[in-house]
Design a protein around this motif. Structure first.
Motif, PDB file in Angstrom:
ATOM      1  N   VAL A  16       0.850  -1.200   0.000  1.00 60.92           N
ATOM      2  CA  VAL A  16       0.000   0.000   0.000  1.00 60.92           C
ATOM      3  C   VAL A  16       0.879   1.242   0.000  1.00 60.92           C
ATOM      4  O   VAL A  16       0.627   2.202  -0.730  1.00 60.92           O
ATOM      5  N   ALA A  17       1.941   1.191   0.829  1.00 66.43           N
ATOM      6  CA  ALA A  17       2.830   2.349   0.928  1.00 66.43           C
ATOM      7  C   ALA A  17       3.547   2.598  -0.392  1.00 66.43           C
ATOM      8  O   ALA A  17       3.737   3.741  -0.802  1.00 66.43           O
ATOM      9  N   LYS A  18       3.937   1.508  -1.054  1.00 60.06           N
ATOM     10  CA  LYS A  18       4.694   1.648  -2.303  1.00 60.06           C
ATOM     11  C   LYS A  18       3.858   2.296  -3.397  1.00 60.06           C
ATOM     12  O   LYS A  18       4.376   3.028  -4.243  1.00 60.06           O
ATOM     13  N   ALA A  19       2.547   2.030  -3.352  1.00 64.45           N
ATOM     14  CA  ALA A  19       1.662   2.557  -4.396  1.00 64.45           C
ATOM     15  C   ALA A  19       1.652   4.087  -4.385  1.00 64.45           C
ATOM     16  O   ALA A  19       1.336   4.712  -5.392  1.00 64.45           O
ATOM     17  N   TYR A  20       2.026   4.679  -3.252  1.00 62.82           N
ATOM     18  CA  TYR A  20       1.997   6.139  -3.161  1.00 62.82           C
ATOM     19  C   TYR A  20       3.192   6.785  -3.842  1.00 62.82           C
ATOM     20  O   TYR A  20       3.226   7.983  -4.021  1.00 62.82           O
ATOM     21  N   GLN A  21       4.179   5.940  -4.184  1.00 68.89           N
ATOM     22  CA  GLN A  21       5.397   6.547  -4.737  1.00 68.89           C
ATOM     23  C   GLN A  21       5.179   7.124  -6.124  1.00 68.89           C
ATOM     24  O   GLN A  21       5.702   8.171  -6.462  1.00 68.89           O
ATOM     25  N   SER A  22       4.375   6.374  -6.950  1.00 69.82           N
ATOM     26  CA  SER A  22       4.188   6.829  -8.330  1.00 69.82           C
ATOM     27  C   SER A  22       3.385   8.124  -8.375  1.00 69.82           C
ATOM     28  O   SER A  22       3.803   9.098  -8.973  1.00 69.82           O
ATOM     29  N   ASP A  23       2.215   8.131  -7.742  1.00 66.80           N
ATOM     30  CA  ASP A  23       1.514   9.404  -7.552  1.00 66.80           C
ATOM     31  C   ASP A  23       0.841   9.349  -6.183  1.00 66.80           C
ATOM     32  O   ASP A  23       1.000   8.394  -5.437  1.00 66.80           O
ATOM     33  N   GLN A  24       0.066  10.363  -5.881  1.00 59.45           N
ATOM     34  CA  GLN A  24      -0.402  10.463  -4.500  1.00 59.45           C
ATOM     35  C   GLN A  24      -1.739   9.788  -4.240  1.00 59.45           C
ATOM     36  O   GLN A  24      -2.319   9.961  -3.179  1.00 59.45           O
TER      37      GLN A  24
ATOM     38  N   GLU B 180      -6.949   3.021   3.102  1.00 54.12           N
ATOM     39  CA  GLU B 180      -6.583   4.415   3.402  1.00 54.12           C
ATOM     40  C   GLU B 180      -7.642   5.153   4.217  1.00 54.12           C
ATOM     41  O   GLU B 180      -7.301   5.828   5.184  1.00 54.12           O
ATOM     42  N   PRO B 181      -8.942   5.032   3.881  1.00 50.54           N
ATOM     43  CA  PRO B 181      -9.940   5.716   4.713  1.00 50.54           C
ATOM     44  C   PRO B 181      -9.895   5.254   6.161  1.00 50.54           C
ATOM     45  O   PRO B 181     -10.129   6.058   7.065  1.00 50.54           O
ATOM     46  N   ILE B 182      -9.575   3.974   6.377  1.00 48.94           N
ATOM     47  CA  ILE B 182      -9.513   3.466   7.755  1.00 48.94           C
ATOM     48  C   ILE B 182      -8.320   4.100   8.468  1.00 48.94           C
ATOM     49  O   ILE B 182      -8.424   4.527   9.630  1.00 48.94           O
TER      50      ILE B 182
ATOM     51  N   VAL C 115      -0.110  10.690   2.569  1.00 45.34           N
ATOM     52  CA  VAL C 115      -1.449  11.255   2.796  1.00 45.34           C
ATOM     53  C   VAL C 115      -1.339  12.720   3.200  1.00 45.34           C
ATOM     54  O   VAL C 115      -2.078  13.578   2.693  1.00 45.34           O
ATOM     55  N   ASN C 116      -0.374  12.995   4.091  1.00 50.94           N
ATOM     56  CA  ASN C 116      -0.184  14.385   4.524  1.00 50.94           C
ATOM     57  C   ASN C 116       0.186  15.270   3.351  1.00 50.94           C
ATOM     58  O   ASN C 116      -0.368  16.358   3.184  1.00 50.94           O
ATOM     59  N   ALA C 117       1.138  14.760   2.543  1.00 53.45           N
ATOM     60  CA  ALA C 117       1.597  15.548   1.395  1.00 53.45           C
ATOM     61  C   ALA C 117       0.422  15.822   0.464  1.00 53.45           C
ATOM     62  O   ALA C 117       0.256  16.943  -0.032  1.00 53.45           O
ATOM     63  N   ARG C 118      -0.404  14.782   0.258  1.00 52.83           N
ATOM     64  CA  ARG C 118      -1.540  14.961  -0.646  1.00 52.83           C
ATOM     65  C   ARG C 118      -2.518  15.984  -0.082  1.00 52.83           C
ATOM     66  O   ARG C 118      -2.988  16.860  -0.781  1.00 52.83           O
ATOM     67  N   GLU C 119      -2.784  15.836   1.238  1.00 51.31           N
ATOM     68  CA  GLU C 119      -3.716  16.781   1.844  1.00 51.31           C
ATOM     69  C   GLU C 119      -3.191  18.201   1.726  1.00 51.31           C
ATOM     70  O   GLU C 119      -3.940  19.132   1.427  1.00 51.31           O
ATOM     71  N   GLU C 120      -1.868  18.338   1.967  1.00 53.89           N
ATOM     72  CA  GLU C 120      -1.288  19.685   1.861  1.00 53.89           C
ATOM     73  C   GLU C 120      -1.402  20.216   0.446  1.00 53.89           C
ATOM     74  O   GLU C 120      -1.714  21.389   0.238  1.00 53.89           O
ATOM     75  N   SER C 121      -1.111  19.321  -0.529  1.00 53.87           N
ATOM     76  CA  SER C 121      -1.156  19.792  -1.917  1.00 53.87           C
ATOM     77  C   SER C 121      -2.582  20.159  -2.301  1.00 53.87           C
ATOM     78  O   SER C 121      -2.808  21.153  -2.997  1.00 53.87           O
ATOM     79  N   ILE C 122      -3.548  19.381  -1.796  1.00 52.89           N
ATOM     80  CA  ILE C 122      -4.954  19.705  -2.096  1.00 52.89           C
ATOM     81  C   ILE C 122      -5.305  21.047  -1.474  1.00 52.89           C
ATOM     82  O   ILE C 122      -5.918  21.908  -2.107  1.00 52.89           O
TER      83      ILE C 122
ATOM     84  N   LYS D 247       8.468   1.633   9.780  1.00 59.21           N
ATOM     85  CA  LYS D 247       9.484   1.997   8.803  1.00 59.21           C
ATOM     86  C   LYS D 247       8.971   1.834   7.372  1.00 59.21           C
ATOM     87  O   LYS D 247       9.109   2.728   6.539  1.00 59.21           O
ATOM     88  N   TYR D 248       8.316   0.682   7.112  1.00 55.52           N
ATOM     89  CA  TYR D 248       7.995   0.359   5.719  1.00 55.52           C
ATOM     90  C   TYR D 248       6.582   0.734   5.297  1.00 55.52           C
ATOM     91  O   TYR D 248       6.291   0.761   4.113  1.00 55.52           O
ATOM     92  N   ALA D 249       5.702   0.978   6.270  1.00 58.12           N
ATOM     93  CA  ALA D 249       4.318   1.244   5.863  1.00 58.12           C
ATOM     94  C   ALA D 249       3.762   2.543   6.415  1.00 58.12           C
ATOM     95  O   ALA D 249       3.427   3.447   5.655  1.00 58.12           O
ATOM     96  N   TRP D 250       3.678   2.651   7.739  1.00 56.86           N
ATOM     97  CA  TRP D 250       2.913   3.781   8.290  1.00 56.86           C
ATOM     98  C   TRP D 250       3.544   5.110   7.930  1.00 56.86           C
ATOM     99  O   TRP D 250       2.834   6.051   7.554  1.00 56.86           O
ATOM    100  N   LYS D 251       4.878   5.175   8.057  1.00 53.28           N
ATOM    101  CA  LYS D 251       5.516   6.462   7.799  1.00 53.28           C
ATOM    102  C   LYS D 251       5.321   6.897   6.343  1.00 53.28           C
ATOM    103  O   LYS D 251       4.839   8.012   6.100  1.00 53.28           O
ATOM    104  N   PRO D 252       5.637   6.005   5.362  1.00 56.28           N
ATOM    105  CA  PRO D 252       5.390   6.427   3.969  1.00 56.28           C
ATOM    106  C   PRO D 252       3.917   6.738   3.685  1.00 56.28           C
ATOM    107  O   PRO D 252       3.626   7.725   3.008  1.00 56.28           O
ATOM    108  N   ILE D 253       3.022   5.917   4.244  1.00 54.88           N
ATOM    109  CA  ILE D 253       1.598   6.141   3.946  1.00 54.88           C
ATOM    110  C   ILE D 253       1.156   7.472   4.523  1.00 54.88           C
ATOM    111  O   ILE D 253       0.556   8.304   3.836  1.00 54.88           O
ATOM    112  N   LEU D 254       1.470   7.684   5.821  1.00 52.46           N
ATOM    113  CA  LEU D 254       1.015   8.921   6.454  1.00 52.46           C
ATOM    114  C   LEU D 254       1.660  10.137   5.806  1.00 52.46           C
ATOM    115  O   LEU D 254       1.015  11.168   5.617  1.00 52.46           O
TER     116      LEU D 254
END
Lengths: 366, 166, 63
Positions: free
Chosen positions: A166-174, A184-186, B39-46, B29-36
Motif C-alpha cells: 500500500v505504501a509503495k503505491a503512493y510513490q508513483s503518484d499520490q 486508506e480511509p480506515i 497522505v499528509n503531502a496529498r492533503e497539503e497539496s490539495i 518503517k515500511y508502511a505507516w511512515k510512507p503512507i502517512l
C-alpha cells in the motif's frame, strides 16, 4: 466497490464453510468416543443426549485452545515445531505426540500432551492429578511455535506485505491503489477520529504507528478467527495480556509531570482525600489495561463459544427440520461477530489512544 | 480466574510480545511512515491547490473590478471630451457671432460716417451752389435795380441793416 | 461453577446490562435531541459502554 464486494463474498463464504468444518470436527470426536464407549455398554437416550453435549463442549474447548499442530480440517494439517527449555534447548516436531495420544521421547526426556499443555513425565506417560484435575507434573518452559504463534507470524508477514505494498503505491503518484483504496480511509479515520481527538494535535504523531498496528492486528486476527480454521488468537488471554501490557508501558513512559501529579497528589481536593485518591488512581492505573485485556479476550471468546454452541445445537436436536433455523441463527450471529470484530479493534484502539491522551495531556487551567 | 491463570501460556505471551513489537517497528518503517507522509503531502497539496484557486478567483474578481474602473474612467473621459467639444463649439459660435456683429456694426458705422461725410460734402456743395446761384441771382437782380440810384441806396441800407443784425 | 458463583455472575450480567442499557438509551435521546452531534455521542457512548463492559467481564472472571 470492488473491494467491498470481495470482502462481503469472503465473509459469506467463511460463514457457509464453518458449519461443515464443525461437522467434520464433531464427527471426528464422535467417532473416537463411539469407539471408546461402544464396547462397554449400550446407550439410553438420556445418556446419548448427555454424551452429545459433552462432546460438543469438548469440541468447543478444543477449538478455543491453542494447539501444537495446525489442523485445517479432519486429517488435513501439519505439525508445528515444539521448542522447550528443559535442561537445554529441545526442538522437535509436534508429530511426535501423535495428536496427543502418545508420549514424546526427546534426548531421554519424556513429554506428554494434556489439554493442550506439555508436561514432563516418565516413559509410561502417567500424570498425577491434584483435586482440581490439574496435573502436578513439571511444565517445561515452552516456547513452541504453536498454532497461535504460527498465526501471529503469518499475520505479521501478511500485514508487512500488505501495508508495504500500500505504501509503495503512493510513490508513483499520490492516490491509493487497489487495497489502499479500502485501507486508506480506515487509516485516516484512525488518525482523524481516534488519535487526534484523544491524544491531541501536538503529540499524536509518535503514537500513530502503535495505534495503526494494534488496530489492524486485532481486526485482522478477529476476522481470521471467523474463518472455520478454528483460529482463536485474540480470544487468548496471553495475546490480549501482551497487547494491554504494551499499552500500559507506553502510557507510563509517556506520562508527563501533570499525569503523575494527578495520580499521586491530586490537585484541587482537600489534603485528607489526597492519599485516598492516590490509592484509587493507582488501582485505576492497573484496572485500565486489565479491562482492555479482559474486554477483548472475553468478547472474542464469547463470540466463538456462542456461534459454536448454536452450531452444536444442530447436532443436539439432530433434526433436519430444526437445522435450517439454527443455520440462519448462526448466519445472523456471524454477521454480528463481523461487526464485533471491527468494534473490538476500534474500542481497543480508542481506549489506548484515550490513555495515551491522559498521559500527555497538558493542564493549562491549573 | 485460576482457570485463566492456568490457561495462560507464557511462551505464547513472549512470542506475541516479540513479534508484535517487531511488527510495530517494521510497519512504522515500511508502511505507516510512507503512507502517512503521502497522505499528509496529498492533503497539503490539495489544500494548497484550493488556496491557489481561491487566490486566482480573488485576483479575477479584482481584475474584473479593475476593468470596470477602467471602463468607468474611459466613459467619464469620453463624457468630458464630448462636453469640452460641445463647450468649444458653443464658444466658437458665440465668438463668431460676436465678431460678425462687431464687423457689421463697424461697416454700418463706416457707412454712416461716409454718408455723413457725403451728406456734409453735398450740403457744402449745395450751399456753395446755392450761394453762387444766389450771387448770380443777386447780380442779375442788382444789375437791374442798381440802374436806379434811389433804389441802390435803399438797397445798400437794407443790406447793411441785415449785416448788422447778423 | 458453584451455585453462588452462578448467581453472582447473573447479578453481574444484570448490572452490566442495566448500565449499558441506560447508556444506550441516553445516547439515543441525545441523538434525537441533537442529530448533528451523532458522531461524538456515539464515540462517547462506546467508550462508556466499553468501560462498564470491562468491569462486567472482570467481575465475571474474578471468581
Amino acid at each position: 466497490m470492488y473491494s467491498k464486494l470481495s470482502v462481503s463474498l469472503a465473509l459469506i463464504g467463511a460463514i457457509t464453510f464453518s458449519v461443515p468444518a464443525f461437522a467434520q470436527d464433531y464427527n471426528h470426536h464422535e467417532d473416537s468416543h463411539a469407539v471408546a464407549s461402544h464396547d462397554t455398554h449400550d446407550h439410553t437416550d438420556l445418556e446419548r443426549g448427555l454424551d452429545v453435549k459433552a462432546q460438543i463442549k469438548e469440541t468447543i474447548e478444543h477449538h478455543l485452545a491453542d494447539s501444537y499442530e495446525f489442523t485445517i480440517t479432519e486429517g488435513v494439517g501439519f505439525p508445528l515445531p515444539v521448542i522447550l527449555f528443559d535442561e537445554g534447548l529441545k526442538v522437535f516436531s509436534s508429530s511426535k505426540f501423535h495428536h496427543g495420544e502418545s508420549v514424546a521421547e526427546v534426548d531421554g526426556n519424556h513429554y506428554v500432551l494434556h489439554h493442550s499443555k506439555i508436561y514432563k513425565t516418565d516413559a509410561s506417560g502417567d500424570l498425577s492429578m491434584d483435586e482440581h484435575h490439574h496435573p502436578t507434573n513439571v511444565m517445561p518452559l515452552d516456547f513452541s511455535i504453536t498454532k497461535n504463534v504460527f498465526m501471529i507470524l503469518v499475520m505479521a508477514g501478511f500485514m508487512l506485505f500488505l501495508f508495504q505494498r500500500v505504501a509503495k503505491a503512493y510513490q508513483s503518484d499520490q492516490t491509493p491503489k487497489k487495497a489502499g483504496r479500502f485501507l486508506e480511509p480506515i487509516i485516516i479515520y484512525i488518525r482523524d477520529e481516534i488519535a487526534i481527538p484523544n491524544i491531541g494535535e501536538k503529540h499524536y504523531k509518535k503514537y500513530m504507528s502503535y495505534l495503526l498496528t494494534v488496530f489492524f492486528f486485532i481486526w485482522f486476527m478477529n476476522l481470521v478467527g471467523m474463518t472455520p480454521l478454528g483460529i482463536n488468537v485474540t480470544g487468548n488471554i496471553a495475546i490480549t495480556f501482551s497487547l494491554a501490557l504494551i499499552t500500559f508501558i507506553i502510557t507510563q513512559i509517556s506520562g508527563n509531570k501533570h499525569y503523575w501529579q494527578h495520580i499521586l497528589w491530586m490537585p484541587g481536593i482537600p489534603v485528607i482525600l489526597k492519599p485516598v485518591m492516590a490509592i484509587i488512581e493507582i488501582l485505576g492505573l492497573f484496572i485500565k489495561p486489565f479491562s482492555l485485556m479482559m474486554r477483548l479476550y472475553a468478547n472474542m471468546l464469547a463470540g466463538h463459544v456462542v456461534i459454536m454452541s448454536i452450531i452444536g445445537l444442530i447436532f443436539v436436536f439432530g433434526s433436519w427440520l430444526i437445522a435450517p433455523a439454527f443455520f440462519g441463527l448462526t448466519l445472523v450471529l456471524s454477521l454480528l461477530e463481523v461487526l464485533v470484530a471491527a468494534l473490538q479493534a476500534y474500542i481497543f484502539t480508542m481506549l489506548t489512544a484515550l490513555y495515551f491522551g491522559s498521559a500527555v495531556e497538558e493542564h493549562e487551567h491549573h | 480466574m485460576d482457570k485463566l491463570i492456568h490457561d495462560f501460556s507464557f511462551g505464547l505471551f513472549i512470542w506475541q510480545l516479540l513479534v508484535f513489537v517487531a511488527l510495530i517497528f517494521l510497519l512504522k518503517k515500511y508502511a505507516w511512515k510512507p503512507i502517512l507522509d503521502a497522505v499528509n503531502a496529498r492533503e497539503e497539496s490539495i489544500e494548497g491547490a484550493l488556496k491557489a484557486a481561491e487566490k486566482a478567483r480573488e485576483e479575477m474578481k479584482s481584475l474584473q473590478s479593475d476593468n470596470e474602473a477602467i471602463l468607468k474612467e474611459a466613459r467619464e473621459e469620453r463624457e468630458r471630451i464630448l462636453k469640452e467639444a460641445r463647450d468649444m463649439k458653443n464658444k466658437i459660435v458665440v465668438e463668431a457671432k460676436e465678431a460678425a456683429s462687431a464687423e457689421a456694426d463697424k461697416t454700418v458705422a463706416a457707412a454712416k460716417a461716409t454718408i455723413e461725410a457725403e451728406k456734409k460734402a453735398a450740403v457744402f456743395e449745395l450751399k456753395q451752389q446755392a450761394a453762387a446761384l444766389s450771387i448770380e441771382v443777386a447780380e442779375k437782380v442788382l444789375g437791374q435795380e442798381l440802374s436806379d440810384a434811389n433804389k441802390q441806396a435803399e438797397m445798400i441800407d437794407k443790406i447793411i441793416d441785415d449785416v448788422k443784425f447778423n | 461453577m458453584e451455585i453462588p458463583e452462578i448467581i453472582g455472575a447473573g447479578l453481574c450480567a444484570i448490572g452490566v446490562g442495566l448500565g449499558i442499557g441506560r447508556i444506550g438509551g441516553s445516547a439515543m435521546e441525545a441523538i434525537a435531541r441533537q442529530p448533528e452531534a451523532t458522531a461524538k455521542i456515539q464515540t462517547a457512548m462506546l467508550i462508556a459502554a466499553a468501560l462498564i463492559e470491562g468491569f462486567g467481564f472482570a467481575a465475571l472472571f474474578a471468581k
